[in-house]
Design a protein around this motif. Structure first.
Motif, PDB file in Angstrom:
ATOM      1  N   ARG A  33       0.747  -1.271  -0.111  1.00  0.00           N
ATOM      2  CA  ARG A  33      -0.054   0.145   0.001  1.00  0.00           C
ATOM      3  C   ARG A  33       0.795   1.255   0.265  1.00  0.00           C
ATOM      4  NH1 ARG A  33      -5.620   0.833   2.296  1.00  0.00           N
ATOM      5  NH2 ARG A  33      -5.885   3.286   2.337  1.00  0.00           N
ATOM      6  N   GLU A  37       0.947   3.987  -3.099  1.00  0.00           N
ATOM      7  CA  GLU A  37       0.639   5.562  -2.584  1.00  0.00           C
ATOM      8  C   GLU A  37       1.846   6.397  -2.963  1.00  0.00           C
ATOM      9  OE1 GLU A  37      -0.742   5.166   1.444  1.00  0.00           O
ATOM     10  OE2 GLU A  37      -2.480   4.920   0.719  1.00  0.00           O
ATOM     11  N   GLY A  40       1.513   7.347  -6.578  1.00  0.00           N
ATOM     12  CA  GLY A  40       0.346   8.163  -6.891  1.00  0.00           C
ATOM     13  C   GLY A  40      -0.889   7.377  -7.088  1.00  0.00           C
ATOM     14  N   ILE A  41      -0.710   6.083  -6.646  1.00  0.00           N
ATOM     15  CA  ILE A  41      -1.760   5.086  -6.777  1.00  0.00           C
ATOM     16  C   ILE A  41      -2.697   4.792  -5.734  1.00  0.00           C
ATOM     17  CG2 ILE A  41      -2.299   2.908  -7.761  1.00  0.00           C
ATOM     18  CD1 ILE A  41       0.341   2.723  -9.023  1.00  0.00           C
ATOM     19  N   SER A  42      -3.826   5.222  -5.647  1.00  0.00           N
ATOM     20  CA  SER A  42      -4.702   5.360  -4.467  1.00  0.00           C
ATOM     21  C   SER A  42      -5.083   3.726  -4.325  1.00  0.00           C
ATOM     22  CB  SER A  42      -5.996   6.058  -4.736  1.00  0.00           C
ATOM     23  OG  SER A  42      -6.938   5.767  -3.729  1.00  0.00           O
ATOM     24  N   ALA A  43      -4.958   3.308  -3.038  1.00  0.00           N
ATOM     25  CA  ALA A  43      -5.413   1.772  -2.594  1.00  0.00           C
ATOM     26  C   ALA A  43      -6.939   1.789  -2.668  1.00  0.00           C
ATOM     27  CB  ALA A  43      -4.813   1.499  -1.414  1.00  0.00           C
ATOM     28  N   GLU A  44      -7.630   2.669  -2.653  1.00  0.00           N
ATOM     29  CA  GLU A  44      -9.091   3.002  -2.439  1.00  0.00           C
ATOM     30  C   GLU A  44      -9.575   3.035  -3.909  1.00  0.00           C
ATOM     31  OE1 GLU A  44     -10.207   2.592   0.390  1.00  0.00           O
ATOM     32  OE2 GLU A  44      -8.028   2.593   1.015  1.00  0.00           O
ATOM     33  N   GLU A  45      -9.095   3.049  -5.075  1.00  0.00           N
ATOM     34  CA  GLU A  45      -9.351   2.967  -6.293  1.00  0.00           C
ATOM     35  C   GLU A  45      -9.803   1.587  -6.577  1.00  0.00           C
ATOM     36  OE1 GLU A  45      -7.413   3.934 -11.011  1.00  0.00           O
ATOM     37  OE2 GLU A  45      -6.431   4.699  -9.118  1.00  0.00           O
ATOM     38  N   GLN A  63      -2.080  -3.373   2.852  1.00  0.00           N
ATOM     39  CA  GLN A  63      -1.192  -2.700   4.313  1.00  0.00           C
ATOM     40  C   GLN A  63      -0.349  -3.553   5.122  1.00  0.00           C
ATOM     41  OE1 GLN A  63      -1.640   0.503   4.702  1.00  0.00           O
ATOM     42  NE2 GLN A  63      -0.246   0.274   6.554  1.00  0.00           N
TER      43      GLN A  63
END
Length: 82
Positions: A33, A37, A40-45, A63
């Motif tokens: 995770r 991040e 620039g890659i959101s783990a929520e995407e 995580q």
């Protein structure tokens, strides 16, 4: 090295790994995770899959999963089209 370079020292040796084909250097405690991040890659995407050394890692484990020395991490995005 570009991207994930963090403070490393003799006390905390550097971790070398590949992230989407780019060689990276980071502290040995880096998780999937955190690596995402920092790129620039959101783990929520939605529509993202992560594989480490060819094995898909479930989102719920991003995580807690630490990147190992020499690992190959690939982040894949699904998209519609034809």
């Amino acid at each position: 090295m570009e991207g994930l370079a963090l403070m490393v020292s003799e006390k905390h040796p550097a971790l070398h790994f590949w992230f989407n084909g780019k060689k990276m250097l980071a502290a040995p405690s880096l998780t999937l995770r955190e690596a995402m991040e920092r790129q620039g890659i959101s783990a929520e995407e939605n529509g993202i899959a992560v594989a480490m050394d060819g094995k898909v890692i479930p989102r719920i484990r991003w995580q807690e999963t630490r990147i190992s020395e020499g690992a190959r991490v690939d982040v894949l995005r699904a998209f519609a089209g034809g």
